[in-house]
Scaffold this active site. Structure first.
Site, PDB file in Angstrom:
ATOM      1  N   CYS A  44       0.845  -1.201   0.000  1.00 36.44           N
ATOM      2  CA  CYS A  44       0.000   0.000   0.000  1.00 36.44           C
ATOM      3  C   CYS A  44       0.882   1.253   0.000  1.00 36.44           C
ATOM      4  O   CYS A  44       1.441   1.612  -1.023  1.00 36.44           O
ATOM      5  CB  CYS A  44      -0.960  -0.033   1.194  1.00 36.44           C
ATOM      6  SG  CYS A  44      -2.334   1.136   1.049  1.00 36.44           S
ATOM      7  N   HIS A 104      -3.396  -5.179   0.171  1.00 39.58           N
ATOM      8  CA  HIS A 104      -2.897  -5.691   1.453  1.00 39.58           C
ATOM      9  C   HIS A 104      -2.911  -7.220   1.442  1.00 39.58           C
ATOM     10  O   HIS A 104      -3.878  -7.837   1.894  1.00 39.58           O
ATOM     11  CB  HIS A 104      -3.751  -5.164   2.602  1.00 39.58           C
ATOM     12  CG  HIS A 104      -3.558  -3.720   2.893  1.00 39.58           C
ATOM     13  ND1 HIS A 104      -2.658  -3.265   3.842  1.00 39.58           N
ATOM     14  CD2 HIS A 104      -4.138  -2.610   2.356  1.00 39.58           C
ATOM     15  CE1 HIS A 104      -2.691  -1.945   3.874  1.00 39.58           C
ATOM     16  NE2 HIS A 104      -3.576  -1.522   2.988  1.00 39.58           N
ATOM     17  N   GLU A 117      -1.468  -9.245   3.304  1.00 37.58           N
ATOM     18  CA  GLU A 117      -1.416  -9.847   4.644  1.00 37.58           C
ATOM     19  C   GLU A 117      -2.778 -10.305   5.143  1.00 37.58           C
ATOM     20  O   GLU A 117      -2.877 -11.240   5.958  1.00 37.58           O
ATOM     21  CB  GLU A 117      -0.809  -8.857   5.654  1.00 37.58           C
ATOM     22  CG  GLU A 117      -1.636  -7.627   5.961  1.00 37.58           C
ATOM     23  CD  GLU A 117      -1.360  -6.441   5.047  1.00 37.58           C
ATOM     24  OE1 GLU A 117      -1.619  -5.303   5.462  1.00 37.58           O
ATOM     25  OE2 GLU A 117      -0.894  -6.672   3.910  1.00 37.58           O
TER      26      GLU A 117
END
Length: 577
Positions: A423, A548, A550
């Site tokens: 990001c 993102h 994750e």
């Protein structure tokens, strides 16, 4: 079949790990073939966590449908691998807003709107909606805060009313409380937890199970005492001891007999593993229940064979994952340069994704957190990153620390240090490359320098630069990866879905310059064409992603980007040794 409901409350102090316990319970039930859904109810008045300070609240976890939610939803997804939605995270603020909007629209027909029944009814409706919309057999609801807090009262009353209607066979209360150990007297003290249960009883809620959060194994005397004074069956006094990793918690709870106990109390046997009912693990099985040979859990009575019968869970893969975590063969250091590094929870999903990638490679990932404001030059970055095998710059907002991040990326690019920018981290890579390679010396992002002559990062079409909630590009979007790109190779496919939380991106006016350079855009949104992935073709491993990754990583299924980053870091470490 009618759904069952499990409610988890916390007592004595906050931050005991109710979310981890809720996720672990979800895994224990799912491993028995029972469909589950987790949800979180927070008593604060914010509409959602989206605009809350990361230092106070930790990370904002983004769901597939664009919900900005509590970080505990990340725990739920990582434990159960069941996607959450925005409706799985509810705040008191959103409840009151819905009620007030309904009242203004005449929805209550002029009646006096009160906490009881209107607020409690709204809470109950949202709890039940999780079952109706997902079809889950068991709904696990975590009530945020600590019993005794005034703001939690409507939520406690709502679950009391649900229990009154559904009864014990469809509604179960779990209370998690601290059992501290005092070195001065060499004893574990139960009085704080007893008083917490007393407070709960005063609100009309009798716990069915007590999770004893402790740093040491609780004794039989502690179990007997809590059973007597809290009016809870002895086998329902369950140890929740601190583990080396949160991923061992489900195995520890299973060794305590919790999974079978929940199945018995809620009469879930017929839905377990195709209706096959097996006896719970017997005495002496605790060690193998957790890790197998070489495990860390005692076998001197910590397991309760009287816990009843329940379907045998399939935790084989989970145990193997925990063993791989506890017995790594290699290690590496990954530096994380960010804005909120003093609170690890601010980047919780990133650290868990790195841990998962390490598990995949049987490697321990030593995460080194570096405050971006402490880096004032490329030389500073070189000193800070001297021992790092890879670098990650995670997401964030605001100008603070930006120049330090740019210096860190410059070091990584020049010194061939594997780099993953997430990001904001991708935007930093774009700015650094524009300044130092494309020779646009004043290149910047309009977020940080409105008047920059070279806004290589700019607002995306349709986004508004405002500090208020709901103004970001949120949720899951499809990204198309270019033929022949490294990104496509490491994903193993040309189309991926990833979650977003941003309003800025690579300025389309500068896209052609980057396409003609070494830092090429190789991933674009399938609808609007916004650049979502850049990769450096002349660097061993250098990626920036606008999304993102994750949020989609799991402890037993590492995300491809993190998996590849750790592999690159290990390769770099080997080359330097």
């Amino acid at each position: 079949m009618d759904p069952a409901f499990i409610f988890i409350t916390g007592g004595v102090v906050s931050s005991l790990g109710k979310g981890i316990a809720a996720g672990a319970i979800g895994l224990l039930l799912k491993s028995r073939g029972i469909s589950v859904v987790n949800q979180k109810f927070d008593p604060y008045l914010n509409g959602d966590p989206g605009t809350m300070n990361p230092y106070q609240h930790g990370e904002v976890f983004v769901t597939q449908d664009g919900g900005e939610t509590d970080l505990d939803l990340g725990h739920y997804e990582r434990f159960t691998d069941v996607p959450s939605s925005r409706f799985n995270s509810t705040t008191a603020g959103s409840v009151y807003r819905a009620i007030l909007d309904r009242e203004r629209a005449g929805g209550y027909g002029g009646a006096t709107v009160q906490v009881i029944p209107h607020v409690t009814d709204e809470i109950q409706a949202r709890i039940r909606a999780a079952a109706a919309t997902t079809g889950a057999r068991v709904v696990i609801t975590e009530i945020g805060g600590t019993v005794g807090d005034i703001e939690s009262l409507p939520f406690i009353e709502a679950i009391r009313q649900i229990r009154r209607v559904l009864g014990k066979e469809r509604c179960l209360f779990i209370h998690l409380g601290l059992v501290p150990y005092l070195p001065s007297c060499g004893e574990m003290k139960t009085k704080p937890l007893q008083h917490s249960v007393k407070e709960l009883l005063g609100l009309g809620v009798q716990p069915d199970v007590i999770l004893c959060r402790s740093e040491r194994h609780i004794t039989d005397a502690v179990r007997e005492k809590l059973s007597l004074f809290c009016n809870v069956e002895r086998r329902a006094i369950v140890e929740n001891v601190t583990a080396r990793s949160i991923y061992e918690v489900p195995l520890l709870l299973e060794a305590e007999g919790l999974g079978a106990l929940l199945c018995e109390r809620l009469r879930l046997f017929d839905t377990c593993c195709g209706g096959q009912v097996a006896r719970n693990l017997g005495a002496g099985g605790a060690q193998s229940a957790v890790l197998g040979a070489g495990g860390t859990v005692r076998t001197d009575g910590g397991l309760h064979p009287a816990a009843g019968q329940g379907a045998e869970p399939d935790l084989t893969a989970w145990r193997a994952m925990v063993r791989a975590l506890y017995y790594p063969r290699r290690e590496l250091t990954v530096a994380l340069v960010g804005k909120y590094v003093s609170l690890a929870d601010a980047y919780l999903s990133v650290s868990e994704a790195l841990t998962a990638a390490g598990i995949c490679h049987r490697a321990r990932v030593d995460m080194r957190w570096i405050d971006a404001e402490e880096i004032c030059s490329v030389q500073d970055a070189g000193h800070a990153l001297a021992d790092a095998d890879a670098l990650v710059i995670p997401g964030g907002f605001g100008v603070r620390g930006i120049e330090g991040m740019i210096c860190a990326v410059s070091h990584a690019r020049v010194q061939n240090l594997p780099y993953l920018g997430i990001c904001l981290g991708m935007q930093i890579a774009v700015i650094e490359f524009a300044r130092n390679v494309l020779l646009l010396a004043s290149a910047h992002s309009r977020e940080f320098a409105v008047d920059t002559p070279h806004p290589v990062v700019d607002l995306l079409p349709g986004c508004v630069d405002t500090p208020t909630g709901g103004s970001l590009r949120l949720g899951q979007y499809r990204c198309l990866l270019a033929e022949g790109s490294r990104a496509r190779a490491l994903y193993g496919r040309g189309e991926v879905w990833e979650r977003h939380r941003h309003r800025y991106g690579l300025n389309a006016a500068y896209r052609a310059r980057f396409e003609a350079s070494a830092l090429r855009p190789v991933g674009v949104d399938s609808d609007c064409g916004a650049v979502e992935v850049v990769e450096h073709g002349e660097h061993p491993w250098f990626f920036g992603v606008q999304f993102h990754p994750e949020f989609c990583s799991r402890p037993n299924r590492a995300h491809p980007l993190f998996r590849a980053l750790v592999a690159a870091g290990l390769e770099r470490k080997d080359s330097r040794s």
